[in-house]
Design a protein around this motif. Sequence first.
Motif, PDB file in Angstrom:
ATOM      1  N   HIS A   1       2.668  -9.894   4.533  1.00 22.74           N
ATOM      2  CA  HIS A   1       3.114  -8.499   4.535  1.00 22.74           C
ATOM      3  C   HIS A   1       3.784  -8.177   3.206  1.00 22.74           C
ATOM      4  N   ALA A   2       3.491  -7.000   2.695  1.00 24.86           N
ATOM      5  CA  ALA A   2       4.093  -6.557   1.442  1.00 24.86           C
ATOM      6  C   ALA A   2       5.520  -6.075   1.683  1.00 24.86           C
TER       7      ALA A   2
ATOM      8  N   HIS B   1       0.565  -1.814  -0.536  1.00 28.29           N
ATOM      9  CA  HIS B   1      -0.531  -2.766  -0.373  1.00 28.29           C
ATOM     10  C   HIS B   1      -1.563  -2.682  -1.495  1.00 28.29           C
TER      11      HIS B   1
ATOM     12  N   VAL C   1       3.973 -10.048  -1.741  1.00 25.28           N
ATOM     13  CA  VAL C   1       3.603 -10.393  -0.369  1.00 25.28           C
ATOM     14  C   VAL C   1       4.459 -11.550   0.121  1.00 25.28           C
TER      15      VAL C   1
END
Length: 323
Positions: free
Chosen positions: A91-92, A58, A78
């Motif tokens: 979300h990564a 992140h 992402v």
Amino acid sequence: MIRLYKIQEAQLKEIDVESFKDHLDEATWIDLYQPTEHEERLIENLLNINIPTRDEMHEIELSSRLYKRNNTVFTTFVMTTNVNTSTPESHAVTFVLHHKHLITIRYVDVAPFNACPTKLKSQKEDYRQGSSIFAWMLEEITDQLADILENIAHAIEKTSLEIFNSQNGVTVSQVNFKKILSAIGTYQNLLSKSQESLFGLTRVVSFIAGTSYFEGAYEHKSIQLTKQDLPPLIEHATFLSNKINFLLDATLGMINIEQNAIIKIFSVAAVVFLPPTLIASAYGMNFTAMPELHWSFGYPMALILMVLSAFLPYKFFKHKGWL
């Protein structure tokens, strides 16, 4: 959870996890879904690489998302999930190319990952290594983002008609602007997350295009195709963002017009009833020397004056088009 797949007879087949240590060399794609610390350490020891942690995934610095170590390529960007709900999420996801292996690290369920084994069966391309699967996934993710933009465009068009066109006898005062504002906020939220994915995907494609992993015929062709598709999608996303901002301003303007119309009614009513109130106040004073006080026509005259004093301002406003 660890899932392993190998390419066999031009198809992606899953390897039994219980015996994957003995068949690790056969694995083309190693998918780490919500991996535990023990699973991460296991893969690191077997492949002699350092897998980024969830916190490292992140980090927003470009050097933390795109880098190369000992001919192993690490890319993180992402991805947008829950696109069909009112609460889309970002979300990564990390992709690692290590020799012939593709290693993916993710902590959320993503559609392209689930569709990969099934869809690859119907493809006629020659998939030889992990970079082939990675190239296919990038195409699939790009297609998914294009579909999201198309759906947003259709939704925006529908909302635009609802704002500006009165259909089936629906007037401006009957339009639910609160619902429209909520919808516009949802569109903007999904669009901003999709733009973030597009920007990240563009950086990834530019970074990996120059590596040795994409020198094969299919890999090179696929990555170049994805590279061509991304700029128009980014431009289209910018156009949609501008249109959403316009609809937001228009909706707020419509709300102000509706509020002003309500205030205008009260303002006109106040002006219309002000002269009759003044007349009633004048004749309501209890002074002894009032000529009309003992006049038999005093009361009817006061009523006529009040009606005329209210009617004349009303006709004037009507003549001016203010009503």
